[in-house]
Scaffold this motif. Sequence first.
Motif, PDB file in Angstrom:
ATOM      1  N   GLY A  84     -12.382 -35.997 -67.004  1.00  0.00           N
ATOM      2  CA  GLY A  84     -12.926 -37.298 -67.330  1.00  0.00           C
ATOM      3  C   GLY A  84     -14.136 -37.676 -66.504  1.00  0.00           C
ATOM      4  O   GLY A  84     -14.788 -36.841 -65.879  1.00  0.00           O
ATOM      5  N   GLN A 104     -11.965 -44.111 -59.450  1.00  0.00           N
ATOM      6  CA  GLN A 104     -11.358 -44.258 -60.774  1.00  0.00           C
ATOM      7  C   GLN A 104     -11.751 -43.053 -61.626  1.00  0.00           C
ATOM      8  O   GLN A 104     -12.875 -42.557 -61.540  1.00  0.00           O
ATOM      9  CB  GLN A 104     -11.836 -45.540 -61.433  1.00  0.00           C
ATOM     10  CG  GLN A 104     -11.293 -45.775 -62.844  1.00  0.00           C
ATOM     11  CD  GLN A 104     -11.720 -47.120 -63.400  1.00  0.00           C
ATOM     12  OE1 GLN A 104     -11.228 -48.154 -62.984  1.00  0.00           O
ATOM     13  NE2 GLN A 104     -12.657 -47.117 -64.331  1.00  0.00           N
ATOM     14  N   MET A 106     -11.579 -41.784 -65.700  1.00  0.00           N
ATOM     15  CA  MET A 106     -11.345 -42.285 -67.056  1.00  0.00           C
ATOM     16  C   MET A 106     -11.712 -41.220 -68.079  1.00  0.00           C
ATOM     17  O   MET A 106     -12.711 -40.511 -67.944  1.00  0.00           O
ATOM     18  CB  MET A 106     -12.190 -43.535 -67.308  1.00  0.00           C
ATOM     19  CG  MET A 106     -12.050 -44.102 -68.721  1.00  0.00           C
ATOM     20  SD  MET A 106     -13.034 -45.610 -68.965  1.00  0.00           S
ATOM     21  CE  MET A 106     -12.094 -46.768 -67.971  1.00  0.00           C
ATOM     22  N   ASP A 109     -14.903 -42.023 -72.399  1.00  0.00           N
ATOM     23  CA  ASP A 109     -15.757 -43.164 -72.100  1.00  0.00           C
ATOM     24  C   ASP A 109     -15.349 -44.336 -72.992  1.00  0.00           C
ATOM     25  O   ASP A 109     -15.211 -44.178 -74.203  1.00  0.00           O
ATOM     26  CB  ASP A 109     -17.222 -42.794 -72.374  1.00  0.00           C
ATOM     27  CG  ASP A 109     -18.190 -43.869 -71.894  1.00  0.00           C
ATOM     28  OD1 ASP A 109     -17.907 -45.058 -72.128  1.00  0.00           O
ATOM     29  OD2 ASP A 109     -19.215 -43.521 -71.310  1.00  0.00           O
ATOM     30  N   PRO A 110     -15.102 -45.535 -72.433  1.00  0.00           N
ATOM     31  CA  PRO A 110     -14.653 -46.657 -73.264  1.00  0.00           C
ATOM     32  C   PRO A 110     -15.665 -47.062 -74.329  1.00  0.00           C
ATOM     33  O   PRO A 110     -15.315 -47.735 -75.298  1.00  0.00           O
ATOM     34  CB  PRO A 110     -14.444 -47.783 -72.253  1.00  0.00           C
ATOM     35  CG  PRO A 110     -15.264 -47.395 -71.067  1.00  0.00           C
ATOM     36  CD  PRO A 110     -15.247 -45.899 -71.022  1.00  0.00           C
ATOM     37  N   TYR A 119      -6.846 -41.927 -70.980  1.00  0.00           N
ATOM     38  CA  TYR A 119      -6.272 -42.325 -69.716  1.00  0.00           C
ATOM     39  C   TYR A 119      -7.322 -43.032 -68.861  1.00  0.00           C
ATOM     40  O   TYR A 119      -8.507 -42.745 -68.949  1.00  0.00           O
ATOM     41  CB  TYR A 119      -5.781 -41.104 -68.930  1.00  0.00           C
ATOM     42  CG  TYR A 119      -4.804 -40.207 -69.647  1.00  0.00           C
ATOM     43  CD1 TYR A 119      -3.658 -40.724 -70.250  1.00  0.00           C
ATOM     44  CD2 TYR A 119      -5.011 -38.836 -69.700  1.00  0.00           C
ATOM     45  CE1 TYR A 119      -2.752 -39.898 -70.881  1.00  0.00           C
ATOM     46  CE2 TYR A 119      -4.106 -37.995 -70.329  1.00  0.00           C
ATOM     47  CZ  TYR A 119      -2.984 -38.533 -70.918  1.00  0.00           C
ATOM     48  OH  TYR A 119      -2.084 -37.711 -71.537  1.00  0.00           O
ATOM     49  N   CYS A 120      -6.868 -43.920 -68.008  1.00  0.00           N
ATOM     50  CA  CYS A 120      -7.709 -44.517 -66.972  1.00  0.00           C
ATOM     51  C   CYS A 120      -6.818 -44.748 -65.762  1.00  0.00           C
ATOM     52  O   CYS A 120      -5.790 -45.427 -65.869  1.00  0.00           O
ATOM     53  CB  CYS A 120      -8.325 -45.835 -67.444  1.00  0.00           C
ATOM     54  SG  CYS A 120      -9.309 -46.669 -66.163  1.00  0.00           S
ATOM     55  N   LYS A 122      -6.607 -45.152 -61.232  1.00  0.00           N
ATOM     56  CA  LYS A 122      -7.217 -45.301 -59.916  1.00  0.00           C
ATOM     57  C   LYS A 122      -6.413 -44.464 -58.925  1.00  0.00           C
ATOM     58  O   LYS A 122      -5.178 -44.549 -58.896  1.00  0.00           O
ATOM     59  CB  LYS A 122      -7.210 -46.769 -59.488  1.00  0.00           C
ATOM     60  CG  LYS A 122      -8.040 -47.672 -60.393  1.00  0.00           C
ATOM     61  CD  LYS A 122      -7.909 -49.133 -59.999  1.00  0.00           C
ATOM     62  CE  LYS A 122      -8.696 -50.032 -60.959  1.00  0.00           C
ATOM     63  NZ  LYS A 122      -8.535 -51.467 -60.629  1.00  0.00           N
ATOM     64  N   ASN A 162      -2.385 -46.888 -62.916  1.00  0.00           N
ATOM     65  CA  ASN A 162      -3.034 -46.982 -64.217  1.00  0.00           C
ATOM     66  C   ASN A 162      -3.891 -48.243 -64.265  1.00  0.00           C
ATOM     67  O   ASN A 162      -3.493 -49.300 -63.754  1.00  0.00           O
ATOM     68  CB  ASN A 162      -2.006 -47.021 -65.340  1.00  0.00           C
ATOM     69  CG  ASN A 162      -1.543 -45.632 -65.756  1.00  0.00           C
ATOM     70  OD1 ASN A 162      -2.146 -44.626 -65.383  1.00  0.00           O
ATOM     71  ND2 ASN A 162      -0.476 -45.563 -66.530  1.00  0.00           N
ATOM     72  N   CYS A 163      -5.054 -48.156 -64.892  1.00  0.00           N
ATOM     73  CA  CYS A 163      -5.973 -49.295 -64.938  1.00  0.00           C
ATOM     74  C   CYS A 163      -5.363 -50.501 -65.644  1.00  0.00           C
ATOM     75  O   CYS A 163      -5.717 -51.642 -65.347  1.00  0.00           O
ATOM     76  CB  CYS A 163      -7.279 -48.889 -65.614  1.00  0.00           C
ATOM     77  SG  CYS A 163      -8.164 -47.563 -64.736  1.00  0.00           S
TER      78      CYS A 163
END
Length: 324
Positions: A84, A104, A106, A109-110, A119-120, A122, A162-163
Amino acid sequence: WLIFSCFSSLPCEVFTKQLDAHPPQQHHGHWAQICSGNPTNRIRGCDRYGCGNFGADRHSGKGKHVGVDVICSDGATVYAPFSGQLSGPIRFFHNGNAIDDGMQLMFPDPASSPPLPGYCVKLVCIHPIRYHGQIRRGERLGKMLPMQQVYPGIISHIHVENCDHSDPTHLLTPDVPPLPQQDGRWAAVCSGNPTNEIRGCDKYGCGYYGAPRRNGKGKHRAVDVICADGATVYAPFSGQLSGPIKFFHNGNAIDDGVQIRGPEFCVKLLCIHPIRYSGQISKGQVLGRMLPMQRVFPGITSHIHVENCDHSDPTSNLERGKGQ
């Protein structure tokens, strides 16, 4: 792995397209190893600073732990759990102490179109090799910071959050395919007890099947497998979960449990808190954690109450590798 290159004048289009077409959850049912020396992403149990499981009490009982603490020795190498995009730094403590660093990760990309599931997460208390750019699953991400300098005697760990503050426990646990169970032996039920050692006798009684109960007027129709408070609990065999199972019916600190029903076995595991009460689970997967038995029965040998659904004796199934 696919081999590709990225150039400073060109974004990693191949990387992005491959990951967009094949999200990591389609390749793997769980994340990769996060810390060297901990191949199964074992979760911190309890110490004088608290417990490492998701939902553990924080701030004198006024808050809950919204992450999971993956055991990691100070200075150990840290790896990317999935492929990611990196971003950071993440300052968890906001005080500049020796472990106030992280990043972080991810995927995807959002801003991807159309939006894709992913997934996202920290990862905190680590120093990453960089805070930006792409990284692949299993690549070196950084190193564990000196947690013992800040919290002497704690079980050193990476805080994995998890974010969206959901529980990442099931993603951290390696998938274990259903194994042939012709020998009848179950997997280890509790971390720290690989042979499913049974509780002996203490001031509260004995843990073997058939031990006297209720002042000699009853018999123990289960087996007590030794398990330290806060330890990780595993599924002894593959099957379907159901619950909750309330043994004491009084809401005390250990009044929780779950049933597993498989093609050959059906068992109730009590005095544990499962990660979920329904769905399928595979032999050896993380089932939950041991509850604080010492709080209810001070001085007892802490244990999981293992009871066959038909009240038969599970001892022979629990005896792993004896005489070998």
